[in-house]
Design a protein around this motif. Structure first.
Motif, mmCIF file in Angstrom:
data_model
loop_
_atom_site.group_PDB
_atom_site.id
_atom_site.type_symbol
_atom_site.label_atom_id
_atom_site.label_comp_id
_atom_site.label_asym_id
_atom_site.label_seq_id
_atom_site.Cartn_x
_atom_site.Cartn_y
_atom_site.Cartn_z
ATOM 1 N N PHE A 83 0.856 -1.209 0.048
ATOM 2 C CA PHE A 83 -0.097 0.054 -0.078
ATOM 3 C C PHE A 83 0.849 1.387 0.065
ATOM 4 O O PHE A 83 0.461 2.238 -0.349
ATOM 5 N N ASP A 84 2.058 1.030 0.388
ATOM 6 C CA ASP A 84 2.983 2.227 0.172
ATOM 7 C C ASP A 84 3.390 2.441 -0.969
ATOM 8 O O ASP A 84 4.548 2.145 -1.399
ATOM 9 N N LYS A 85 2.850 2.884 -1.863
ATOM 10 C CA LYS A 85 2.793 2.972 -3.481
ATOM 11 C C LYS A 85 4.319 4.050 -3.745
ATOM 12 O O LYS A 85 4.868 3.416 -4.780
ATOM 13 N N ARG B 208 -4.811 7.206 5.429
ATOM 14 C CA ARG B 208 -5.952 6.537 6.240
ATOM 15 C C ARG B 208 -6.737 5.835 5.225
ATOM 16 O O ARG B 208 -7.504 4.752 5.554
ATOM 17 N N ILE B 209 -7.044 6.132 3.973
ATOM 18 C CA ILE B 209 -7.907 5.286 3.111
ATOM 19 C C ILE B 209 -7.003 4.124 2.780
ATOM 20 O O ILE B 209 -7.677 2.897 2.771
ATOM 21 N N GLU C 64 -14.512 6.612 7.914
ATOM 22 C CA GLU C 64 -13.238 7.521 7.985
ATOM 23 C C GLU C 64 -12.994 7.967 9.265
ATOM 24 O O GLU C 64 -11.906 8.084 9.635
ATOM 25 N N SER C 65 -14.127 8.382 10.080
ATOM 26 C CA SER C 65 -13.904 9.046 11.506
ATOM 27 C C SER C 65 -13.305 7.771 12.233
ATOM 28 O O SER C 65 -12.346 8.046 13.118
ATOM 29 N N GLU C 66 -13.627 6.538 12.169
ATOM 30 C CA GLU C 66 -13.182 5.333 12.894
ATOM 31 C C GLU C 66 -11.640 5.201 12.652
ATOM 32 O O GLU C 66 -10.931 5.016 13.440
ATOM 33 N N VAL C 67 -11.565 5.300 11.413
ATOM 34 C CA VAL C 67 -10.006 5.037 11.009
ATOM 35 C C VAL C 67 -9.001 6.372 11.654
ATOM 36 O O VAL C 67 -8.088 6.191 12.167
ATOM 37 N N SER D 68 -3.492 12.622 12.413
ATOM 38 C CA SER D 68 -2.724 12.591 10.896
ATOM 39 C C SER D 68 -3.477 11.866 10.001
ATOM 40 O O SER D 68 -4.075 11.009 10.231
ATOM 41 N N ARG D 69 -3.459 12.203 8.726
ATOM 42 C CA ARG D 69 -3.972 11.402 7.787
ATOM 43 C C ARG D 69 -2.938 10.241 7.028
ATOM 44 O O ARG D 69 -3.331 9.530 6.308
ATOM 45 N N HIS D 70 -1.777 10.303 7.685
ATOM 46 C CA HIS D 70 -0.785 9.236 7.058
ATOM 47 C C HIS D 70 -0.268 8.713 8.429
ATOM 48 O O HIS D 70 -0.043 9.358 9.522
ATOM 49 N N ILE D 71 0.219 7.434 8.139
ATOM 50 C CA ILE D 71 1.060 6.579 9.495
ATOM 51 C C ILE D 71 2.078 5.866 8.598
ATOM 52 O O ILE D 71 1.927 5.472 7.762
#
Length: 140
Positions: free
Chosen positions: A57-59, A67-68, A83-86, A98-101
């Protein structure tokens, strides 16, 4: 098999809202289970599978996913999230919305998910095994 555009992500989001999609997932899961080699699931195997999925997934190969991607990975494990759960999961583990991890935070999220510490269904080693099997087949 990777999601590169917003259009593809929109299609995915539409698909997961369709009950027929879930029937197919159940059938696929049953078929996957029959074709998987029987082996005891060790911590090492699970860790390796999680890292492998993260890399799929780390393209860009930058060492982080958004998050997606995390939401889609959970979906591969049979867990539907909003989305909010994530975002809450990411915040609970990293302390920030953050939107990234990164890889480390992803592994912490998965550890928490396996221990049942998150407000989502508990992730089993078996479901990680199935997900990595599917992701590998789709990204080859």
């Amino acid at each position: 098999g990777r999601l590169d555009t917003d259009v593809e992500k929109d299609i995915l989001i539409e698909a997961i809202q369709d009950p027929a999609f879930w029937r197919e997932v159940k059938e696929m899961t049953a078929a996957d289970m029959e074709s998987l080699p029987e082996e005891e699931e060790s911590e090492e195997n699970t860790h390796g599978r999680l890292l492998q999925m993260f890399k799929c997934f780390d393209k860009e190969g930058v060492g982080r996913i958004d998050r997606i991607d995390l939401q889609q990975m959970l979906l591969y494990m049979g867990i539907s999230t909003t989305e909010s759960e994530v975002l809450n999961i990411i915040e609970k583990v990293t302390g920030d919305r953050s939107r990234h991890i990164g890889e480390e935070a992803f592994l912490q999220v998965m550890e928490a998910a396996q221990s049942g510490a998150l407000s989502i269904a508990t992730v089993s080693k078996e479901s990680i095994k199935r997900a990595s099997f599917r992701i590998r087949n789709e990204t080859d």
